[in-house]
Design a protein around this motif. Structure first.
Motif, PDB file in Angstrom:
ATOM      1  N   HIS A 134      45.086  57.077  26.787  1.00 44.02           N
ATOM      2  CA  HIS A 134      44.318  56.396  25.715  1.00 44.02           C
ATOM      3  C   HIS A 134      44.495  54.877  25.707  1.00 44.02           C
ATOM      4  CE1 HIS A 134      44.957  60.560  23.756  1.00 44.02           C
ATOM      5  NE2 HIS A 134      43.866  60.571  24.493  1.00 44.02           N
ATOM      6  N   ILE A 135      44.586  54.318  26.912  1.00 49.29           N
ATOM      7  CA  ILE A 135      44.627  52.856  27.065  1.00 49.29           C
ATOM      8  C   ILE A 135      43.199  52.317  26.903  1.00 49.29           C
ATOM      9  CG2 ILE A 135      44.996  51.014  28.780  1.00 49.29           C
ATOM     10  CD1 ILE A 135      47.672  52.056  27.797  1.00 49.29           C
ATOM     11  N   PHE A 136      43.059  51.169  26.242  1.00 49.72           N
ATOM     12  CA  PHE A 136      41.740  50.567  26.008  1.00 49.72           C
ATOM     13  C   PHE A 136      41.321  49.645  27.151  1.00 49.72           C
ATOM     14  CE2 PHE A 136      39.504  46.724  24.490  1.00 49.72           C
ATOM     15  CZ  PHE A 136      38.309  47.293  24.064  1.00 49.72           C
ATOM     16  N   GLY A 137      42.272  48.839  27.633  1.00 57.37           N
ATOM     17  CA  GLY A 137      41.929  47.845  28.642  1.00 57.37           C
ATOM     18  C   GLY A 137      43.100  47.570  29.567  1.00 57.37           C
ATOM     19  N   THR A 138      42.860  46.716  30.555  1.00 62.52           N
ATOM     20  CA  THR A 138      43.889  46.410  31.558  1.00 62.52           C
ATOM     21  C   THR A 138      44.073  44.901  31.654  1.00 62.52           C
ATOM     22  OG1 THR A 138      42.260  46.221  33.326  1.00 62.52           O
ATOM     23  CG2 THR A 138      43.202  48.419  32.932  1.00 62.52           C
ATOM     24  N   LYS A 139      45.109  44.502  32.388  1.00 59.74           N
ATOM     25  CA  LYS A 139      45.341  43.076  32.635  1.00 59.74           C
ATOM     26  C   LYS A 139      45.864  42.881  34.042  1.00 59.74           C
ATOM     27  CE  LYS A 139      48.778  40.539  32.491  1.00 59.74           C
ATOM     28  NZ  LYS A 139      49.881  39.580  32.409  1.00 59.74           N
ATOM     29  N   MET A 140      45.412  41.811  34.709  1.00 61.83           N
ATOM     30  CA  MET A 140      45.912  41.524  36.065  1.00 61.83           C
ATOM     31  C   MET A 140      45.909  40.014  36.275  1.00 61.83           C
ATOM     32  SD  MET A 140      42.603  43.223  37.811  1.00 61.83           S
ATOM     33  CE  MET A 140      40.978  42.778  37.198  1.00 61.83           C
ATOM     34  N   ARG A 141      46.969  39.532  36.908  1.00 64.96           N
ATOM     35  CA  ARG A 141      47.213  38.086  36.949  1.00 64.96           C
ATOM     36  C   ARG A 141      47.208  37.536  38.372  1.00 64.96           C
ATOM     37  NH1 ARG A 141      52.644  35.870  37.279  1.00 64.96           N
ATOM     38  NH2 ARG A 141      52.686  33.653  36.776  1.00 64.96           N
ATOM     39  N   SER A 142      46.525  36.409  38.538  1.00 65.87           N
ATOM     40  CA  SER A 142      46.617  35.576  39.745  1.00 65.87           C
ATOM     41  C   SER A 142      47.045  34.188  39.279  1.00 65.87           C
ATOM     42  CB  SER A 142      45.262  35.429  40.436  1.00 65.87           C
ATOM     43  OG  SER A 142      44.461  36.547  40.257  1.00 65.87           O
ATOM     44  N   VAL A 143      47.421  33.325  40.208  1.00 68.80           N
ATOM     45  CA  VAL A 143      47.859  31.975  39.810  1.00 68.80           C
ATOM     46  C   VAL A 143      47.176  30.913  40.682  1.00 68.80           C
ATOM     47  CG1 VAL A 143      49.827  30.395  39.573  1.00 68.80           C
ATOM     48  CG2 VAL A 143      50.097  32.792  38.941  1.00 68.80           C
ATOM     49  N   ILE A 144      46.707  29.860  40.012  1.00 66.44           N
ATOM     50  CA  ILE A 144      46.081  28.718  40.691  1.00 66.44           C
ATOM     51  C   ILE A 144      47.030  27.524  40.571  1.00 66.44           C
ATOM     52  CG2 ILE A 144      44.142  27.088  40.571  1.00 66.44           C
ATOM     53  CD1 ILE A 144      42.531  29.547  39.336  1.00 66.44           C
ATOM     54  N   LYS A 145      47.459  26.996  41.722  1.00 60.85           N
ATOM     55  CA  LYS A 145      48.428  25.895  41.719  1.00 60.85           C
ATOM     56  C   LYS A 145      47.797  24.552  42.070  1.00 60.85           C
ATOM     57  CE  LYS A 145      52.493  28.739  42.651  1.00 60.85           C
ATOM     58  NZ  LYS A 145      53.229  28.346  41.455  1.00 60.85           N
ATOM     59  N   GLU A 146      46.646  24.597  42.754  1.00 59.41           N
ATOM     60  CA  GLU A 146      45.983  23.359  43.171  1.00 59.41           C
ATOM     61  C   GLU A 146      44.474  23.511  43.012  1.00 59.41           C
ATOM     62  OE1 GLU A 146      46.955  22.660  47.279  1.00 59.41           O
ATOM     63  OE2 GLU A 146      49.093  23.014  46.899  1.00 59.41           O
ATOM     64  N   ALA A 147      43.788  22.379  42.843  1.00 60.64           N
ATOM     65  CA  ALA A 147      42.320  22.397  42.702  1.00 60.64           C
ATOM     66  C   ALA A 147      41.669  22.554  44.074  1.00 60.64           C
ATOM     67  CB  ALA A 147      41.848  21.122  42.013  1.00 60.64           C
ATOM     68  N   ASN A 148      41.890  23.722  44.673  1.00 60.93           N
ATOM     69  CA  ASN A 148      41.362  24.022  46.009  1.00 60.93           C
ATOM     70  C   ASN A 148      40.136  24.924  45.832  1.00 60.93           C
ATOM     71  OD1 ASN A 148      40.937  25.637  48.430  1.00 60.93           O
ATOM     72  ND2 ASN A 148      42.838  24.771  49.216  1.00 60.93           N
ATOM     73  N   PRO A 149      38.921  24.420  46.101  1.00 64.84           N
ATOM     74  CA  PRO A 149      37.712  25.212  45.828  1.00 64.84           C
ATOM     75  C   PRO A 149      37.708  26.585  46.511  1.00 64.84           C
ATOM     76  CG  PRO A 149      37.126  22.938  46.314  1.00 64.84           C
ATOM     77  CD  PRO A 149      38.589  23.072  46.607  1.00 64.84           C
ATOM     78  N   ALA A 150      38.140  26.625  47.787  1.00 64.22           N
ATOM     79  CA  ALA A 150      38.129  27.905  48.523  1.00 64.22           C
ATOM     80  C   ALA A 150      39.114  28.890  47.903  1.00 64.22           C
ATOM     81  CB  ALA A 150      38.471  27.655  49.999  1.00 64.22           C
ATOM     82  N   GLY A 151      40.292  28.398  47.534  1.00 60.00           N
ATOM     83  CA  GLY A 151      41.311  29.260  46.936  1.00 60.00           C
ATOM     84  C   GLY A 151      40.871  29.799  45.586  1.00 60.00           C
TER      85      GLY A 151
END
Length: 295
Positions: A134-151
């Motif tokens: 009976h979980i409603f939603g999920t969560k998943m994390r990524s991290v951005i360290k630099e303003a790199n458009p491709a990344g």
């Protein structure tokens, strides 16, 4: 999808409590709570202590639905019980708080200025269990360290690909591409990130619902367009290493953005506190985070 829970998350006043430290961050969370690493000798003992800590928070009279809309759990907490009920059922039935589940398996090594999520091989099976629990939603994390458009493009692509898979199971994914608050070009990263998110939102089927969990932006109200997008149930903010006071202050300047704090929520709570002191400290934190979330 539970429509009562959807309405609560979408329109309710309050914030999302993040109780989802897992794996490598668990010893750190226990240490902050005043439990040394020599207090447990294996993973099972460690997770039992974490569950005791989380149970104490969840059962506290301060932890209530007047201030808290939802709580993010991790897999081990989802599979454990509080007073004979699975944690998610206890949260909703006893507290009126909507349960979410962290589904990522941690971060890959940095590449192109970002850390993508590691592959999640058992995701289908985990989502099946989440629905059963009976979980409603999920969560998943990524991290951005630099303003790199491709990344940044890759981060958002990965998040939305998994988000669509999760939404197809009737769950609401919280997409969390965190911008490192210590990044030298944080504001530039936020501009790239917002553009990528808007592009992906515009390509979603009209019935798909998602949430976003983002670092508090450098420019106030910068995520206004995201808050107004019909696919977006809610935009929540992570504390990202700011102290609770700093995070609350920054949050008050962003209308519509609500907190989803982890370390900043449990700041000052320790295993050795009396219930009275523990509940008072938690209550004060909850009041302050709530006040910052409803501005």
């Amino acid at each position: 999808m539970n429509t009562k829970q959807l309405e609560r998350v979408q329109t309710g006043k309050g914030f999302i409590a993040a109780l989802d430290q897992s794996g490598g961050s668990t010893p750190k969370a226990l240490l902050q709570y005043g439990i040394q690493e020599n207090s447990y000798s294996n993973e099972e003992e460690m997770y039992a202590l974490v569950h005791e800590m989380r149970t104490r928070i969840i059962k506290s009279p301060a932890f209530d639905s007047r201030h808290i809309l939802g709580a993010i759990l991790f897999e081990n907490t989802m599979d454990r019980s509080i007073d004979g009920q699975y944690t998610a059922d206890y949260l909703w039935d006893k507290k009126g708080i909507v349960p979410f589940l962290k589904v990522d398996q941690g971060l890959a090594d940095a590449e192109n200025g970002v850390q993508l999520m590691k592959p999640i091989p058992g995701l289908d099976e985990l989502l099946t269990r989440a629905v059963d629990r009976h979980i409603f939603g999920t969560k998943m994390r990524s991290v951005i360290k630099e303003a790199n458009p491709a990344g940044i493009k890759k981060v958002v692509e990965q998040q939305f690909a998994l988000g669509k898979q999760i939404a197809a199971r009737g769950l609401v994914p919280i997409i969390e591409p965190e911008v490192d608050i210590h990044s030298a070009d944080k504001e530039a990263s936020e501009k790239l990130l917002k553009d990528e998110i808007l592009a992906h939102l515009s390509a979603l089927d009209k019935d798909v619902k998602i949430m976003l969990k983002l670092s508090i932006p450098t420019e106030n109200d910068f995520y206004r367009e995201l808050l107004e997008d019909p696919h977006v149930v809610r935009v929540v903010a992570l504390s990202g290493g700011y102290s609770q006071a700093e995070a609350n202050d920054k949050l008050t300047h962003n209308r519509g953005l609500i907190a989803s704090f982890s370390r900043a929520l449990s700041q000052g709570l320790t295993a050795g506190q009396s219930d009275e002191a523990f509940n008072a400290m938690l209550g004060k934190s909850i009041q302050d985070i709530y006040a910052a979330s409803i501005t």
